[in-house]
Write a protein that holds these residues in place. Sequence first.
Motif, short mmCIF file in Angstrom:
data_model
loop_
_atom_site.label_atom_id
_atom_site.label_comp_id
_atom_site.label_asym_id
_atom_site.label_seq_id
_atom_site.Cartn_x
_atom_site.Cartn_y
_atom_site.Cartn_z
N PHE A 73 0.61 -1.66 -0.09
CA PHE A 73 0.52 0.64 -0.08
C PHE A 73 1.17 1.21 0.23
O PHE A 73 2.01 1.28 0.42
N SER A 74 0.75 2.36 -1.37
CA SER A 74 1.22 3.14 -0.70
C SER A 74 0.27 4.48 -1.19
O SER A 74 -0.49 4.51 -1.72
N LEU A 75 0.28 5.52 -0.08
CA LEU A 75 -0.26 6.94 -0.58
C LEU A 75 0.50 7.99 -0.06
O LEU A 75 1.42 8.15 0.88
N ASP A 76 0.83 9.14 -1.00
CA ASP A 76 0.50 9.87 -0.92
C ASP A 76 0.53 11.65 -1.30
O ASP A 76 -0.04 11.24 -2.69
N LEU A 94 5.18 -2.98 3.43
CA LEU A 94 5.62 -3.35 2.94
C LEU A 94 4.77 -5.27 3.05
O LEU A 94 5.62 -5.81 4.32
N ASN A 95 4.18 -5.84 1.92
CA ASN A 95 3.95 -7.02 2.43
C ASN A 95 2.91 -7.59 3.88
O ASN A 95 3.69 -7.55 4.78
N LEU A 96 2.26 -6.55 3.97
CA LEU A 96 1.38 -6.97 4.60
C LEU A 96 -0.27 -6.34 4.40
O LEU A 96 -0.26 -6.06 4.08
N GLU A 97 -0.99 -7.48 3.95
CA GLU A 97 -2.36 -7.75 3.55
C GLU A 97 -3.47 -6.17 5.04
O GLU A 97 -2.95 -6.47 5.75
N LEU A 98 -3.80 -5.54 4.63
CA LEU A 98 -4.41 -4.26 5.17
C LEU A 98 -6.40 -5.51 4.66
O LEU A 98 -6.84 -5.77 4.49
N PHE A 99 -7.06 -4.66 6.00
CA PHE A 99 -8.46 -5.26 6.94
C PHE A 99 -8.59 -4.24 7.17
O PHE A 99 -8.77 -3.34 8.13
N GLN A 100 -10.19 -4.10 6.69
CA GLN A 100 -11.31 -2.78 6.96
C GLN A 100 -11.77 -3.04 8.87
O GLN A 100 -11.58 -4.10 9.02
N GLY A 101 -11.11 -1.64 9.14
CA GLY A 101 -11.64 -2.28 10.35
C GLY A 101 -9.93 -1.89 11.91
O GLY A 101 -10.22 -1.84 13.11
N GLU A 134 -0.31 5.75 13.96
CA GLU A 134 -1.42 4.86 13.95
C GLU A 134 -2.57 4.80 12.49
O GLU A 134 -2.81 6.36 12.52
N LEU A 135 -2.51 4.29 12.13
CA LEU A 135 -3.20 3.94 10.66
C LEU A 135 -4.52 3.09 11.12
O LEU A 135 -4.59 1.78 11.17
N LYS A 136 -5.92 3.96 10.86
CA LYS A 136 -6.72 3.03 11.01
C LYS A 136 -7.31 2.99 9.49
O LYS A 136 -7.67 3.83 8.94
N ILE A 137 -7.70 1.51 8.94
CA ILE A 137 -8.45 1.05 7.90
C ILE A 137 -9.72 1.62 8.21
O ILE A 137 -10.55 0.54 8.67
N THR A 138 -10.50 2.39 7.57
CA THR A 138 -12.37 2.94 7.82
C THR A 138 -12.73 1.93 7.04
O THR A 138 -14.39 1.62 6.95
N LYS A 139 -12.05 1.45 5.30
CA LYS A 139 -13.23 1.10 4.65
C LYS A 139 -12.20 0.56 3.91
O LYS A 139 -11.22 0.90 3.20
N LEU A 140 -11.87 -0.59 3.06
CA LEU A 140 -11.54 -1.03 2.66
C LEU A 140 -12.09 -2.15 1.23
O LEU A 140 -12.79 -3.52 1.60
N ILE A 147 -10.33 2.64 -0.66
CA ILE A 147 -9.01 2.58 1.10
C ILE A 147 -10.09 4.21 1.44
O ILE A 147 -9.67 4.88 0.55
N SER A 148 -10.36 3.92 2.37
CA SER A 148 -10.11 4.95 3.80
C SER A 148 -10.00 5.20 4.93
O SER A 148 -10.02 4.08 4.93
N GLY A 149 -9.91 6.03 5.46
CA GLY A 149 -9.23 5.41 6.87
C GLY A 149 -8.14 6.90 7.98
O GLY A 149 -8.58 8.63 7.08
#
Length: 176
Positions: A73-76, A94-101, A134-140, A147-149
């Motif tokens: 994941f990359s957001l700039d 890097l090499n990390l799957e994200l999950f909503q919530g 901290e990064l919180k994924i609120t929608k994926l 993707i929102s967070g």
Amino acid sequence: MKKIILLLLITFTLSCCNKDDDTPSNPVDQLPQATQIGANTFGCLLDGVVFKPGNVSNPLDAQYQLINGSFYFSLDAARRYDNSNYISIGLGTLNLELFQGNIYPLLEQEDGKANGSFFYNTSITYTSINKTGELKITKLDQVNNIISGTFWFDIIDSQGVFHQIRDGRFDVQYTN
């Protein structure tokens, strides 16, 4: 009659006052709304001042990709200021799957971790074990590529200056 003219004059004078009611005085209220519709928005407070991308050719870029079985994941978000200073604030994995919530600690830029980044003119620095956030994924939504967070982090730039990034929020459509 004089009272009516005086009353009209006072009313007219008060209605001419230009009080900039469109700009909230609280910096947090000047950030984009925390939506989850792929609105391509990003905002945060950088040392208490509103930071929103702009004044560059590609101010907001987001990617969430599966490459060889690993997620990246990359957001700039970038902004050039009038005095030519260029600032970019980023989030990545890097090499990390994200999950909503889920909430991810922003640590070093290493395999299996999430990180925050701060780019100033020609130099980039990353969060670390000592300066984290901290990064919180609120929608994926992997069907519609949304993707929102929310996020926050502390960082020391390449000049040794400490920065606080707070009240961060984003709602973007990503490429994969």
